[in-house]
Write an enzyme that holds these catalytic residues in place. Structure first.
Site, PDB file in Angstrom:
ATOM      1  CE1 TYR A  39      -3.492  -2.676   0.843  1.00  0.00           C
ATOM      2  CE2 TYR A  39      -4.618  -0.565   1.019  1.00  0.00           C
ATOM      3  CZ  TYR A  39      -4.662  -1.931   0.872  1.00  0.00           C
ATOM      4  OH  TYR A  39      -5.869  -2.553   0.754  1.00  0.00           O
ATOM      5  CE  LYS A  72       2.065 -17.948  -1.821  1.00  0.00           C
ATOM      6  NZ  LYS A  72       1.258 -19.184  -1.920  1.00  0.00           N
ATOM      7  CG  ASP A 108      -1.868 -20.398  -0.643  1.00  0.00           C
ATOM      8  OD1 ASP A 108      -1.433 -20.291   0.521  1.00  0.00           O
ATOM      9  OD2 ASP A 108      -1.269 -21.034  -1.537  1.00  0.00           O
ATOM     10  CG  ASP A 137      -8.256  -4.651   1.450  1.00  0.00           C
ATOM     11  OD1 ASP A 137      -9.235  -4.174   2.049  1.00  0.00           O
ATOM     12  OD2 ASP A 137      -8.116  -4.586   0.212  1.00  0.00           O
ATOM     13  CG  ASP A 196     -13.798  -6.890   1.557  1.00  0.00           C
ATOM     14  OD1 ASP A 196     -13.655  -6.170   2.571  1.00  0.00           O
ATOM     15  OD2 ASP A 196     -14.121  -6.437   0.442  1.00  0.00           O
TER      16      ASP A 196
HETATM   17  C1  IPM Z   1     -10.570  -0.997   3.566  1.00  0.00           C
HETATM   18  C2  IPM Z   1     -10.707  -0.446   2.179  1.00  0.00           C
HETATM   19  C3  IPM Z   1      -9.506   0.442   1.872  1.00  0.00           C
HETATM   20  C4  IPM Z   1      -8.262  -0.421   1.939  1.00  0.00           C
HETATM   21  C5  IPM Z   1      -9.571   1.200   0.534  1.00  0.00           C
HETATM   22  C6  IPM Z   1     -10.838   2.005   0.422  1.00  0.00           C
HETATM   23  C7  IPM Z   1      -8.362   2.064   0.332  1.00  0.00           C
HETATM   24  O1  IPM Z   1     -10.853  -1.461   1.248  1.00  0.00           O
HETATM   25  O2  IPM Z   1     -10.484  -0.197   4.513  1.00  0.00           O
HETATM   26  O3  IPM Z   1     -10.568  -2.208   3.716  1.00  0.00           O
HETATM   27  O4  IPM Z   1      -7.893  -1.085   0.955  1.00  0.00           O
HETATM   28  O5  IPM Z   1      -7.622  -0.432   2.995  1.00  0.00           O
HETATM   29 MG    MG Z   2     -11.079  -3.367   2.082  1.00  0.00          MG
END
Ligand code: IPM
Ligand code: MG
Length: 364
Positions: free
Chosen positions: A142, A189, A221, A245, A249
């Site tokens: 990042y 990884k 993975d 990240d 999700d």
């Molecule tokens: C999160 C989001 C952010 C990230 C984006 C919006 C930059 O996906 O907070 O998880 O990747 O950290």
């Molecule tokens: Mg995110």
């Protein structure tokens, strides 16, 4: 308790959901006798439109001066479809994380029993899951150097980590594991990446200081697969920025919806509290968004930033009670939900406020 809270609604549904996170904080202040004052600032697409800058100086100054920040969401479809845009909403979020030194992103996967059927996974696989992710937030690919060749045929993002960056988040995760069920899984990884080999080495060193914690190392993975195969296997999960990240999700589906997951970003100074979901422009301004992640982010603020455990519990319990009563926003409704109980953002927010208010009546 006297606290200054900065509200940054951001973009898209951020505006609507944050209204309810803030309303809950106001309600808690009234009921428990705290003095919370609120200020507001802009960030993201909203700030680019207003000032040409996704993180205006004024927002950063207010953020640094506040005791805690309640954030909504960031992003706009316009930029998603235009990879050539040089100024992007997300830069605002990344910059504020870096500037405030918010290196640890805590993402609890809080599973309400009532939502077992809202997930696409089987209830028997999910029941009893309770995971706390520690995602590193100010390093990795990042923030590494970004390059694009002049002929435009090559690009690179540098993945890098310093020892101290791994160590400080590892300590936070081990402390949490020590206080929870004493199990920690570090995800990397290391079979391929040098950064992951440093990560694993540092985590192994920190692990020695916590002999009671059972430590496991897993490749990303495999972890992505295990998370849906047997989520109960995990308790505290420690991982790097990009892996965290993606993995969180994925994990949000255990809780039924992205609309349910709150997060706390902590580090050197002011804490930052936000839902993990995005700006969802497709439903913005239509009273459809789920405000519960923002409300649960407010609960995390009460607990982590202010140490108000009782207040935080009251909020989380109110969310559980509203779900128990059968109320749902569209994202967490399932075939069994009574259509009359499918609520809009506002109505869901009001339900939670009402339940919190009732809790005071009972206490009195
Ligand atoms: C999160 C989001 C952010 C990230 C984006 C919006 C930059 O996906 O907070 O998880 O990747 O950290
Ligand atoms: Mg995110």
């Amino acid at each position: 308790m006297k606290k200054n809270i900065l509200v940054i609604p951001g973009d898209g549904i951020g505006q609507e959901v944050t209204t309810w996170g803030k309303a809950v904080l106001e309600q808690v202040a009234t009921q428990f006798g705290h003095d919370f004052s609120f200020d507001e600032a802009i960030m993201g697409h909203t700030a680019i439109e207003a000032m040409g800058n996704p993180l205006p100086d004024d927002t950063l100054a207010k953020a640094k001066a506040s005791d805690a920040i309640l954030f909504g969401a960031i992003g706009h479809i316009k930029y998603d479809n235009d990879p050539t845009a040089k100024i992007r909403p997300e830069q605002g979020l990344l910059k504020i994380r870096k500037e405030l030194g918010l290196y640890a992103n805590l993402r609890p996967i809080l599973l309400f029993d009532e939502l077992l059927d809202a997930s696409s996974l089987k209830p028997e696989v999910l029941r009893g899951t309770d995971i706390l992710f520690f995602r590193e937030l100010t390093g990795d690919v990042y923030f590494g150097e970004k390059k694009r060749s002049e002929d435009n045929n090559f690009a690179s993002d540098l993945m890098n980590y310093h020892r101290y960056e791994v160590e400080r988040i590892a300590i936070k995760a081990f402390e949490a594991a020590q206080a929870r069920s004493k199990r920690l899984c570090s995800v990397d990884k290391a079979n391929v990446l040098e950064t992951s080999r440093l990560w694993r080495e540092v985590v192994q060193e920190v692990a020695k200081r916590y002999p009671e914690v059972e430590t496991e190392h897993m490749f990303i993975d495999n972890a992505a697969m295990q998370l849906v195969k047997n989520p109960k296997k995990f308790d505290v999960v420690l991982t790097a920025n990009l892996f965290g990240d993606i993995l969180t999700d994925e994990a949000s589906q255990i809780a039924g919806s992205m609309g349910m997951l709150a997060s706390a970003s902590i580090g050197d100074s002011t804490g930052f509290f936000e839902p993990i979901h995005g700006s969802a422009h497709d439903i913005a301004g239509q009273n459809k968004a789920n405000p519960l992640a923002s409300i649960l982010s407010a609960a995390l603020m009460l607990e982590i930033a202010f140490g108000l455990t009782e207040e935080a519990k009251t909020v989380t319990k109110a969310v559980a009670d509203v779900l128990k009563a059968g109320y749902r926003t569209a994202d967490i409704a399932d075939a069994k939900t009574d259509s009359k109980q499918v609520l809009g953002t506002k109505e869901m927010g009001k339900q939670v406020l009402q339940v919190i208010a009732q809790k005071q009546e009972i206490a009195n």
